[in-house]
Design an enzyme around this catalytic site. Structure first.
Site, PDB file in Angstrom:
ATOM      1  N   HIS A 198     -10.855  -5.648  -2.242  1.00  0.00           N
ATOM      2  CA  HIS A 198     -11.881  -5.568  -1.190  1.00  0.00           C
ATOM      3  C   HIS A 198     -13.059  -4.796  -1.789  1.00  0.00           C
ATOM      4  O   HIS A 198     -13.039  -3.572  -1.860  1.00  0.00           O
ATOM      5  CB  HIS A 198     -11.330  -4.844   0.047  1.00  0.00           C
ATOM      6  CG  HIS A 198     -10.204  -5.568   0.703  1.00  0.00           C
ATOM      7  ND1 HIS A 198     -10.374  -6.758   1.380  1.00  0.00           N
ATOM      8  CD2 HIS A 198      -8.880  -5.278   0.784  1.00  0.00           C
ATOM      9  CE1 HIS A 198      -9.211  -7.168   1.855  1.00  0.00           C
ATOM     10  NE2 HIS A 198      -8.288  -6.301   1.504  1.00  0.00           N
ATOM     11  N   ASN A 227       1.830  -4.595  -3.397  1.00  0.00           N
ATOM     12  CA  ASN A 227       0.422  -4.936  -3.172  1.00  0.00           C
ATOM     13  C   ASN A 227      -0.341  -3.658  -2.790  1.00  0.00           C
ATOM     14  O   ASN A 227       0.156  -2.853  -1.992  1.00  0.00           O
ATOM     15  CB  ASN A 227       0.379  -5.948  -2.010  1.00  0.00           C
ATOM     16  CG  ASN A 227      -0.975  -6.520  -1.728  1.00  0.00           C
ATOM     17  OD1 ASN A 227      -1.655  -7.008  -2.625  1.00  0.00           O
ATOM     18  ND2 ASN A 227      -1.383  -6.474  -0.455  1.00  0.00           N
ATOM     19  N   GLU A 250      -6.486 -10.316  -1.920  1.00  0.00           N
ATOM     20  CA  GLU A 250      -7.239 -10.173  -0.657  1.00  0.00           C
ATOM     21  C   GLU A 250      -8.732 -10.081  -0.925  1.00  0.00           C
ATOM     22  O   GLU A 250      -9.444  -9.306  -0.288  1.00  0.00           O
ATOM     23  CB  GLU A 250      -6.767  -8.924   0.104  1.00  0.00           C
ATOM     24  CG  GLU A 250      -5.279  -8.913   0.396  1.00  0.00           C
ATOM     25  CD  GLU A 250      -4.828  -7.740   1.263  1.00  0.00           C
ATOM     26  OE1 GLU A 250      -5.693  -7.028   1.818  1.00  0.00           O
ATOM     27  OE2 GLU A 250      -3.611  -7.524   1.378  1.00  0.00           O
ATOM     28  N   ASP A 264     -12.509 -10.009  -0.973  1.00  0.00           N
ATOM     29  CA  ASP A 264     -13.775 -10.199  -0.258  1.00  0.00           C
ATOM     30  C   ASP A 264     -14.773  -9.191  -0.815  1.00  0.00           C
ATOM     31  O   ASP A 264     -14.391  -8.188  -1.408  1.00  0.00           O
ATOM     32  CB  ASP A 264     -13.637 -10.122   1.281  1.00  0.00           C
ATOM     33  CG  ASP A 264     -12.923  -8.895   1.790  1.00  0.00           C
ATOM     34  OD1 ASP A 264     -12.961  -7.844   1.122  1.00  0.00           O
ATOM     35  OD2 ASP A 264     -12.322  -8.970   2.879  1.00  0.00           O
ATOM     36  N   GLU A 316       0.807  -1.222   0.000  1.00  0.00           N
ATOM     37  CA  GLU A 316       0.000   0.000   0.000  1.00  0.00           C
ATOM     38  C   GLU A 316       0.843   1.277   0.000  1.00  0.00           C
ATOM     39  O   GLU A 316       0.707   2.136   0.886  1.00  0.00           O
ATOM     40  CB  GLU A 316      -0.982  -0.035   1.184  1.00  0.00           C
ATOM     41  CG  GLU A 316      -1.895  -1.266   1.099  1.00  0.00           C
ATOM     42  CD  GLU A 316      -2.814  -1.454   2.300  1.00  0.00           C
ATOM     43  OE1 GLU A 316      -2.730  -0.670   3.260  1.00  0.00           O
ATOM     44  OE2 GLU A 316      -3.612  -2.413   2.276  1.00  0.00           O
TER      45      GLU A 316
HETATM   46  O1  G3I Z   1      -2.398  -8.053  18.314  1.00  0.00           O
HETATM   47  C1  G3I Z   1      -3.338  -7.224  18.993  1.00  0.00           C
HETATM   48  C2  G3I Z   1      -3.718  -7.818  20.296  1.00  0.00           C
HETATM   49  O2  G3I Z   1      -2.581  -7.867  21.130  1.00  0.00           O
HETATM   50  C3  G3I Z   1      -4.827  -6.965  20.918  1.00  0.00           C
HETATM   51  O3  G3I Z   1      -5.281  -7.562  22.088  1.00  0.00           O
HETATM   52  C4  G3I Z   1      -6.012  -6.840  19.966  1.00  0.00           C
HETATM   53  C5  G3I Z   1      -7.114  -5.956  20.488  1.00  0.00           C
HETATM   54  O4  G3I Z   1      -7.824  -5.337  19.453  1.00  0.00           O
HETATM   55  O5  G3I Z   1      -5.537  -6.278  18.768  1.00  0.00           O
HETATM   56  C6  G3I Z   1      -4.575  -7.083  18.133  1.00  0.00           C
HETATM   57  O6  G3I Z   1      -4.176  -6.463  16.954  1.00  0.00           O
HETATM   58  C7  G3I Z   1      -5.119  -6.507  15.888  1.00  0.00           C
HETATM   59  C8  G3I Z   1      -4.489  -7.278  14.737  1.00  0.00           C
HETATM   60  O7  G3I Z   1      -5.314  -7.225  13.610  1.00  0.00           O
HETATM   61  C9  G3I Z   1      -4.242  -8.735  15.084  1.00  0.00           C
HETATM   62  O8  G3I Z   1      -5.429  -9.371  15.384  1.00  0.00           O
HETATM   63  C10 G3I Z   1      -5.431  -5.099  15.488  1.00  0.00           C
HETATM   64  O9  G3I Z   1      -6.159  -4.468  16.511  1.00  0.00           O
HETATM   65  C11 G3I Z   1      -6.231  -5.078  14.222  1.00  0.00           C
HETATM   66  O10 G3I Z   1      -6.350  -3.743  13.742  1.00  0.00           O
HETATM   67  C12 G3I Z   1      -5.531  -5.893  13.155  1.00  0.00           C
HETATM   68  O11 G3I Z   1      -6.321  -5.875  11.988  1.00  0.00           O
HETATM   69  C13 G3I Z   1      -5.684  -6.357  10.828  1.00  0.00           C
HETATM   70  C14 G3I Z   1      -5.513  -5.212   9.826  1.00  0.00           C
HETATM   71  O12 G3I Z   1      -4.939  -5.726   8.638  1.00  0.00           O
HETATM   72  C15 G3I Z   1      -4.613  -4.102  10.337  1.00  0.00           C
HETATM   73  O13 G3I Z   1      -4.596  -3.049   9.422  1.00  0.00           O
HETATM   74  C16 G3I Z   1      -6.578  -7.411  10.229  1.00  0.00           C
HETATM   75  O14 G3I Z   1      -6.661  -8.530  11.108  1.00  0.00           O
HETATM   76  C17 G3I Z   1      -6.010  -7.852   8.890  1.00  0.00           C
HETATM   77  O15 G3I Z   1      -6.916  -8.732   8.263  1.00  0.00           O
HETATM   78  C18 G3I Z   1      -5.807  -6.627   8.003  1.00  0.00           C
HETATM   79  O16 G3I Z   1      -5.256  -7.027   6.781  1.00  0.00           O
HETATM   80  C19 G3I Z   1      -5.019  -5.987   5.830  1.00  0.00           C
HETATM   81  C20 G3I Z   1      -3.828  -6.391   4.991  1.00  0.00           C
HETATM   82  O17 G3I Z   1      -2.733  -6.679   5.813  1.00  0.00           O
HETATM   83  C21 G3I Z   1      -3.465  -5.306   3.991  1.00  0.00           C
HETATM   84  N1  G3I Z   1      -4.620  -4.944   3.176  1.00  0.00           N
HETATM   85  C22 G3I Z   1      -5.834  -4.627   3.901  1.00  0.00           C
HETATM   86  C23 G3I Z   1      -6.199  -5.749   4.877  1.00  0.00           C
HETATM   87  C24 G3I Z   1      -7.493  -5.443   5.573  1.00  0.00           C
HETATM   88  O18 G3I Z   1      -7.356  -4.310   6.385  1.00  0.00           O
END
Ligand code: G3I
Length: 365
Positions: free
Chosen positions: A253, A217, A281, A283, A176
């Site tokens: 997405h 990406n 990715e 969906d 990104e």
């Molecule tokens: O690891 C912490 C954990 O310690 C904490 O307790 C918890 C509480 O909310 O958060 C956890 O972190 C989260 C992380 O995922 C792991 O689960 C973050 O809050 C959460 O924001 C994060 O979201 C991820 C997101 O990227 C971050 O931008 C999504 O799971 C993941 O699917 C998403 O993937 C991205 C791709 O990498 C890039 N393209 C877009 C895509 C969707 O946003």
């Protein structure tokens, strides 16, 4: 009296058919009717490298989930949703924690699946030491080189524990990098190094694993527009400077009923650059609640996207951003939206599954 009778009929009916009645509310929504081999089986039959999915470590304790995830006929490629990102891998300078990433790599390897490394350099999920240390250009170059070299070398195709990771396929080296208007995103990397951070990371990745496909990406580059044009221009400038670049990831997405109409034309523009690309990715979310109409439209939309990939040979495969609504990132990020994947949150295949299968079988919807 008549009213009471009616009430008792309803009560009896609920008593005898309570479970059925509850099910029929759900089953009023259409589900998959396709009887097919797995989606990866169909994708490979159609000449693609894989049909794959993202997954994440917390989900792997769910054995119903893993029983479907680990079926190679269904998924031939895995992308870790979070556990190979910078904050997970190098939370402190020079301190590398591969544990969770290794779980995903082993899962892919032991099931013969390709592994897409995701990702190496991204402005999000970046530990604060990278952003807050005021590195100068030399310092940040070293930080990027160390991070990329160490992580890519770790997941290179070589004996790893008891398992040979022999099917590692690609890395999202840069994630990104563009704003929606096509300008460069002003993050710590760009602000310190200009566009050279992209070359620094790609060069380090190539040196660490010459056989991995190196990708940039991004989202909103799936359709003809200024962001896609900017990505094409970025690829051209890297090629002109002999910087290693093999592919572009089209995140995809989308929203039900709003799948872009220029997918194929746009894909062909990337293919014309002499690179491969992948849908990384996918969906397709809808505004809740789910309705039969929305699910049917979603089936058509999944068909359209997968069919676009089939129509351009340089599209190597399709990855869904997790395969079940149970673990989709959509509801927490887009309140009021969801149901974005081909399986519902009870692991029932949705019409969207059929849309994918029909496209992979080369049929018309
Ligand atoms: O690891 C912490 C954990 O310690 C904490 O307790 C918890 C509480 O909310 O958060 C956890 O972190 C989260 C992380 O995922 C792991 O689960 C973050 O809050 C959460 O924001 C994060 O979201 C991820 C997101 O990227 C971050 O931008 C999504 O799971 C993941 O699917 C998403 O993937 C991205 C791709 O990498 C890039 N393209 C877009 C895509 C969707 O946003």
């Amino acid at each position: 009296m008549a009213f009471l009778s009616l009430l008792s009929i309803v009560a009896l009916s609920v008593f005898f058919h309570g479970v059925t009645a509850q099910t029929s509310t759900t089953s009023a929504l259409p589900t998959s009717t396709a009887v097919v081999e797995g989606l990866n089986y169909l994708a490979r039959n159609a000449g693609k490298k894989y049909f794959g999915t993202a997954t994440d470590n917390p989900e792997l304790t769910d054995t119903t989930y893993t029983s479907i995830l680990e079926n190679y006929e269904m998924f031939g490629q895995i992308t870790p949703g979070n556990s190979m990102k910078w904050d997970a891998i190098e939370p402190e300078p020079g301190v590398f924690t591969f544990t969770d990433g290794d779980v995903i790599a082993e899962l892919a390897s032991s099931n013969g699946m390709m592994l897409r490394g995701h990702n190496l350099v991204w402005y999000e999920q970046l530990p604060s030491w990278v952003t807050d240390n005021n590195y100068n250009a030399t310092g940040l170059t070293e930080v990027i080189q160390t991070h990329v070299t160490t992580e890519v070398a770790h997941y290179k195709g070589q004996p790893y524990g008891q398992i040979l990771i022999h099917v590692r396929h690609a890395w999202d080296v840069i994630n990104e990098p563009l704003n929606d208007n096509g300008t460069m995103r002003e993050d710590v990397f760009y602000n310190t190094l200009g566009t050279s951070y992209i070359e620094i990371a790609l060069t380090a990745a190539r040196a660490a694993d010459p056989n991995a496909k190196l990708y940039i990406n991004d989202y909103n580059i799936e359709y003809v527009g200024e962001k896609s044009t900017a990505m094409q221009n970025l690829i051209k400038s890297l090629q002109a400077a002999d910087v290693p670049i093999d592919g572009v990831g089209l995140e995809s997405h989308f929203i039900v009923g709003e799948v872009p109409t220029t997918l194929v034309e746009n894909m062909q523009a990337f293919a014309d650059l002499g690179i491969e690309f992948a849908i990384t990715e996918l969906d397709i979310r809808m505004e809740l609640p789910e309705t039969a109409e929305l699910l049917e439209q979603q089936k058509t939309d999944f068909y359209t996207v997968v069919n676009a990939c089939l129509s351009v040979s340089q599209c190597v495969g399709v990855t869904v951003w997790d395969w079940t609504d149970k673990y989709s990132w959509i509801p927490s990020t887009f309140p009021g939206y969801g149901a974005a994947t081909p399986w519902d949150d009870n692991y029932q295949r949705k019409p969207a599954f059929d849309g994918i299968a029909i496209a992979l079988e080369g049929q018309s919807i």
